[in-house]
Scaffold this motif. Structure first.
Motif, PDB file in Angstrom:
ATOM      1  N   LEU A  84       0.824  -1.208   0.000  1.00 49.80           N
ATOM      2  CA  LEU A  84       0.000   0.000   0.000  1.00 49.80           C
ATOM      3  C   LEU A  84       0.859   1.259   0.000  1.00 49.80           C
ATOM      4  CD1 LEU A  84      -2.796  -1.019   2.546  1.00 49.80           C
ATOM      5  CD2 LEU A  84      -2.969  -0.900   0.068  1.00 49.80           C
ATOM      6  N   ALA A  85       1.904   1.272   0.834  1.00 44.26           N
ATOM      7  CA  ALA A  85       2.772   2.447   0.895  1.00 44.26           C
ATOM      8  C   ALA A  85       3.492   2.681  -0.419  1.00 44.26           C
ATOM      9  CB  ALA A  85       3.787   2.282   2.035  1.00 44.26           C
ATOM     10  N   MET A  86       3.918   1.606  -1.078  1.00 44.07           N
ATOM     11  CA  MET A  86       4.592   1.753  -2.366  1.00 44.07           C
ATOM     12  C   MET A  86       3.636   2.291  -3.422  1.00 44.07           C
ATOM     13  SD  MET A  86       7.741   1.040  -1.955  1.00 44.07           S
ATOM     14  CE  MET A  86       8.167   1.109  -3.687  1.00 44.07           C
ATOM     15  N   ALA A  87       2.411   1.809  -3.435  1.00 44.54           N
ATOM     16  CA  ALA A  87       1.439   2.274  -4.423  1.00 44.54           C
ATOM     17  C   ALA A  87       1.110   3.748  -4.220  1.00 44.54           C
ATOM     18  CB  ALA A  87       0.171   1.430  -4.342  1.00 44.54           C
ATOM     19  N   ILE A  88       0.821   4.127  -2.988  1.00 41.89           N
ATOM     20  CA  ILE A  88       0.458   5.519  -2.707  1.00 41.89           C
ATOM     21  C   ILE A  88       1.659   6.437  -2.860  1.00 41.89           C
ATOM     22  CG2 ILE A  88      -0.415   7.094  -0.941  1.00 41.89           C
ATOM     23  CD1 ILE A  88      -1.931   4.685   0.249  1.00 41.89           C
ATOM     24  N   GLY A  89       2.806   6.042  -2.282  1.00 41.25           N
ATOM     25  CA  GLY A  89       3.984   6.889  -2.315  1.00 41.25           C
ATOM     26  C   GLY A  89       4.552   7.085  -3.704  1.00 41.25           C
ATOM     27  N   ILE A 119       7.122   7.804  19.601  1.00 44.29           N
ATOM     28  CA  ILE A 119       6.640   7.866  20.977  1.00 44.29           C
ATOM     29  C   ILE A 119       5.754   9.081  21.208  1.00 44.29           C
ATOM     30  CG2 ILE A 119       8.638   9.157  21.806  1.00 44.29           C
ATOM     31  CD1 ILE A 119       6.765   6.329  23.655  1.00 44.29           C
ATOM     32  N   CYS A 120       5.944  10.131  20.388  1.00 44.06           N
ATOM     33  CA  CYS A 120       5.154  11.354  20.557  1.00 44.06           C
ATOM     34  C   CYS A 120       3.698  11.165  20.154  1.00 44.06           C
ATOM     35  CB  CYS A 120       5.765  12.498  19.733  1.00 44.06           C
ATOM     36  SG  CYS A 120       7.406  13.012  20.277  1.00 44.06           S
ATOM     37  N   VAL A 121       3.443  10.229  19.261  1.00 45.85           N
ATOM     38  CA  VAL A 121       2.073  10.035  18.757  1.00 45.85           C
ATOM     39  C   VAL A 121       1.486   8.701  19.193  1.00 45.85           C
ATOM     40  CG1 VAL A 121       2.439  11.540  16.774  1.00 45.85           C
ATOM     41  CG2 VAL A 121       2.975   9.102  16.579  1.00 45.85           C
ATOM     42  N   ALA A 122       2.222   7.919  19.963  1.00 48.85           N
ATOM     43  CA  ALA A 122       1.736   6.588  20.343  1.00 48.85           C
ATOM     44  C   ALA A 122       0.465   6.677  21.191  1.00 48.85           C
ATOM     45  CB  ALA A 122       2.830   5.833  21.098  1.00 48.85           C
ATOM     46  N   PHE A 123       0.441   7.577  22.162  1.00 47.07           N
ATOM     47  CA  PHE A 123      -0.738   7.675  23.039  1.00 47.07           C
ATOM     48  C   PHE A 123      -1.955   8.226  22.308  1.00 47.07           C
ATOM     49  CE2 PHE A 123      -3.246   9.827  26.424  1.00 47.07           C
ATOM     50  CZ  PHE A 123      -3.634   8.686  27.097  1.00 47.07           C
ATOM     51  N   PRO A 124      -1.840   9.315  21.524  1.00 45.85           N
ATOM     52  CA  PRO A 124      -3.019   9.761  20.756  1.00 45.85           C
ATOM     53  C   PRO A 124      -3.534   8.691  19.796  1.00 45.85           C
ATOM     54  CG  PRO A 124      -1.366  11.480  20.807  1.00 45.85           C
ATOM     55  CD  PRO A 124      -0.727  10.254  21.391  1.00 45.85           C
ATOM     56  N   ILE A 125      -2.631   7.965  19.142  1.00 42.90           N
ATOM     57  CA  ILE A 125      -3.067   6.904  18.231  1.00 42.90           C
ATOM     58  C   ILE A 125      -3.773   5.788  19.001  1.00 42.90           C
ATOM     59  CG2 ILE A 125      -2.222   5.062  16.722  1.00 42.90           C
ATOM     60  CD1 ILE A 125      -0.121   6.993  15.700  1.00 42.90           C
ATOM     61  N   ILE A 135      -8.036  -1.752  18.175  1.00 48.52           N
ATOM     62  CA  ILE A 135      -6.998  -2.339  19.022  1.00 48.52           C
ATOM     63  C   ILE A 135      -6.922  -3.840  18.771  1.00 48.52           C
ATOM     64  CG2 ILE A 135      -6.342  -2.830  21.414  1.00 48.52           C
ATOM     65  CD1 ILE A 135      -5.748  -0.002  20.642  1.00 48.52           C
ATOM     66  N   ASP A 136      -5.702  -4.343  18.661  1.00 49.56           N
ATOM     67  CA  ASP A 136      -5.442  -5.771  18.473  1.00 49.56           C
ATOM     68  C   ASP A 136      -6.035  -6.278  17.155  1.00 49.56           C
ATOM     69  OD1 ASP A 136      -4.156  -8.056  19.298  1.00 49.56           O
ATOM     70  OD2 ASP A 136      -5.909  -8.872  20.333  1.00 49.56           O
ATOM     71  N   THR A 137      -5.912  -5.472  16.108  1.00 54.81           N
ATOM     72  CA  THR A 137      -6.356  -5.890  14.784  1.00 54.81           C
ATOM     73  C   THR A 137      -5.219  -5.677  13.787  1.00 54.81           C
ATOM     74  OG1 THR A 137      -7.249  -3.705  14.194  1.00 54.81           O
ATOM     75  CG2 THR A 137      -8.742  -5.263  15.267  1.00 54.81           C
ATOM     76  N   ARG A 138      -5.117  -6.571  12.816  1.00 54.67           N
ATOM     77  CA  ARG A 138      -4.124  -6.405  11.766  1.00 54.67           C
ATOM     78  C   ARG A 138      -4.422  -5.174  10.924  1.00 54.67           C
ATOM     79  NH1 ARG A 138      -4.128 -12.531   9.374  1.00 54.67           N
ATOM     80  NH2 ARG A 138      -3.118 -13.601  11.122  1.00 54.67           N
ATOM     81  N   PHE A 139      -5.706  -4.922  10.712  1.00 54.63           N
ATOM     82  CA  PHE A 139      -6.091  -3.772   9.897  1.00 54.63           C
ATOM     83  C   PHE A 139      -5.534  -2.479  10.477  1.00 54.63           C
ATOM     84  CE2 PHE A 139      -9.036  -0.257   9.143  1.00 54.63           C
ATOM     85  CZ  PHE A 139      -9.014  -0.189   7.762  1.00 54.63           C
ATOM     86  N   GLY A 140      -5.621  -2.326  11.800  1.00 58.79           N
ATOM     87  CA  GLY A 140      -5.105  -1.126  12.441  1.00 58.79           C
ATOM     88  C   GLY A 140      -3.607  -0.966  12.244  1.00 58.79           C
ATOM     89  N   LEU A 141      -2.858  -2.047  12.431  1.00 59.75           N
ATOM     90  CA  LEU A 141      -1.411  -1.979  12.241  1.00 59.75           C
ATOM     91  C   LEU A 141      -1.051  -1.697  10.789  1.00 59.75           C
ATOM     92  CD1 LEU A 141       0.038  -4.873  14.459  1.00 59.75           C
ATOM     93  CD2 LEU A 141       0.080  -2.420  14.907  1.00 59.75           C
ATOM     94  N   ILE A 142      -1.756  -2.335   9.860  1.00 58.28           N
ATOM     95  CA  ILE A 142      -1.476  -2.109   8.440  1.00 58.28           C
ATOM     96  C   ILE A 142      -1.700  -0.651   8.074  1.00 58.28           C
ATOM     97  CG2 ILE A 142      -2.320  -2.607   6.114  1.00 58.28           C
ATOM     98  CD1 ILE A 142      -2.838  -5.488   7.073  1.00 58.28           C
ATOM     99  N   LEU A 143      -2.802  -0.092   8.534  1.00 53.81           N
ATOM    100  CA  LEU A 143      -3.106   1.317   8.240  1.00 53.81           C
ATOM    101  C   LEU A 143      -2.050   2.234   8.846  1.00 53.81           C
ATOM    102  CD1 LEU A 143      -5.275   3.145   6.930  1.00 53.81           C
ATOM    103  CD2 LEU A 143      -6.319   3.326   9.197  1.00 53.81           C
ATOM    104  N   LEU A 144      -1.630   1.940  10.062  1.00 56.47           N
ATOM    105  CA  LEU A 144      -0.638   2.778  10.734  1.00 56.47           C
ATOM    106  C   LEU A 144       0.725   2.693  10.055  1.00 56.47           C
ATOM    107  CD1 LEU A 144      -0.088   4.633  13.149  1.00 56.47           C
ATOM    108  CD2 LEU A 144       0.488   2.604  14.479  1.00 56.47           C
ATOM    109  N   TYR A 145       1.177   1.480   9.752  1.00 54.09           N
ATOM    110  CA  TYR A 145       2.467   1.322   9.079  1.00 54.09           C
ATOM    111  C   TYR A 145       2.450   1.974   7.694  1.00 54.09           C
ATOM    112  CZ  TYR A 145       3.583  -2.167  12.655  1.00 54.09           C
ATOM    113  OH  TYR A 145       3.835  -2.811  13.845  1.00 54.09           O
ATOM    114  N   THR A 146       1.322   1.867   7.014  1.00 58.76           N
ATOM    115  CA  THR A 146       1.214   2.514   5.701  1.00 58.76           C
ATOM    116  C   THR A 146       1.357   4.023   5.838  1.00 58.76           C
ATOM    117  OG1 THR A 146      -0.244   0.754   4.904  1.00 58.76           O
ATOM    118  CG2 THR A 146      -0.252   2.825   3.688  1.00 58.76           C
ATOM    119  N   ALA A 147       0.669   4.602   6.806  1.00 57.11           N
ATOM    120  CA  ALA A 147       0.723   6.052   7.003  1.00 57.11           C
ATOM    121  C   ALA A 147       2.129   6.522   7.338  1.00 57.11           C
ATOM    122  CB  ALA A 147      -0.250   6.458   8.117  1.00 57.11           C
TER     123      ALA A 147
END
Length: 275
Positions: A84-89, A119-125, A135-147
């Motif tokens: 996803l990151a490669m396609a968008i970027g 660490i600055c954005v971990a708590f707001p996220i 929380i505890d979903t692959r979808f959430g991690l995928i979206l975050l890593y992509t961003a």
């Protein structure tokens, strides 16, 4: 005399390269040996450099108890987010280079987002993911890593695309290709080395993440970087499991780098560092 000096210099360079290689390879070797040693050999002093018998019970235990599932979670989250990151970027980089999207400073602003300490954005996220039940979903991690990886991909691919002659695209447009066809059939093949190099590093960034995986996962979507820390205890440490899980986490990276080595070397030697 000149040949003699050159020979010695060559031997010294080879010896230095081998020494550096051994320094970096030794931790991997030691983890591999720990994963197949018996408990007595793990705690033996002086250290046992090579086990008398290879024991794969730690690997069997990881798969039997389901702990090895964490490696699969890492593969899914890192792999999908990289695509996803490669396609968008890449699309964003092409737009910035060819259409001057956002003016001269947009690329600098985009890469500046990658400089934010996680660490600055971990708590707001975390609060955001709680409200959205991610929380505890692959979808959430995928979206975050992509961003987090899109700015890096955009910046890197911007440099590679700048090195592609504009005349090639003009010729393709004259032949009747659309902009999307030009990107797919002309730009991407020309930037193939940079594309693969950027994809490898993007995958590694997502694969090695620990902070977000620790904060945003519990059990279902936990990655191997978090899972391996669970074997360290205040009263006992399961070294054989640590070695086995570490090797399961290292092997995919070794395979990716070994497979894409020539693209990584070529990609790093291109003009991706141009401002």
């Amino acid at each position: 005399m000149i040949r003699w000096d050159r020979g010695w210099r060559l031997y010294l360079r080879v010896a230095l390269a081998l020494g550096i290689t051994l320094v970096f390879v030794f931790p991997v070797y030691w983890l591999a040996m720990i994963s197949v040693k018996s408990p007595d050999e793990i705690y033996a002093y002086p250290p046992v450099w090579f086990p008398s018998e290879f024991r794969f019970s730690s690997y069997v235990t990881l798969f039997r108890d389901g702990d090895a599932w964490a490696v699969w979670n890492s593969l899914i989250t890192a792999g999908v987010s990289t695509v996803l990151a490669m396609a968008i970027g890449t699309t964003a980089a092409y737009s910035i280079v060819r259409f001057r999207t956002g003016g001269e400073n947009l690329a600098i602003w985009i890469i500046s987002q990658r400089m934010i300490p996680p660490i600055c954005v971990a708590f707001p996220i975390f609060l955001l993911f709680v409200s959205w039940q991610w929380i505890d979903t692959r979808f959430g991690l995928i979206l975050l890593y992509t961003a987090f990886n899109v700015p890096y991909v955009t910046w890197m691919m911007r440099g590679y695309i700048q090195d592609i002659p504009l005349e090639l695209e003009h010729s393709a447009l004259v032949d009747g290709l659309s902009r999307w066809a030009v990107l797919r059939k002309v730009v991407l093949p020309m930037a193939r080395a940079g594309l693969f190099a950027t994809a490898v590093f993007t995958f590694i960034f997502a694969w090695n993440d620990f902070l977000f995986a620790l904060v945003l996962t519990k059990s279902e979507a936990v990655t191997y970087t978090v899972k391996v820390t669970g074997y360290f205890g205040s009263q006992s440490t399961f070294w054989s499991k640590i070695g086995a899980m570490s090797m399961l986490g290292v092997l995919p990276m070794m395979f990716v780098v070994a497979t894409m080595q020539r693209f990584i070397v070529r990609g790093m030697s291109l003009g991706a560092v141009k401002g």
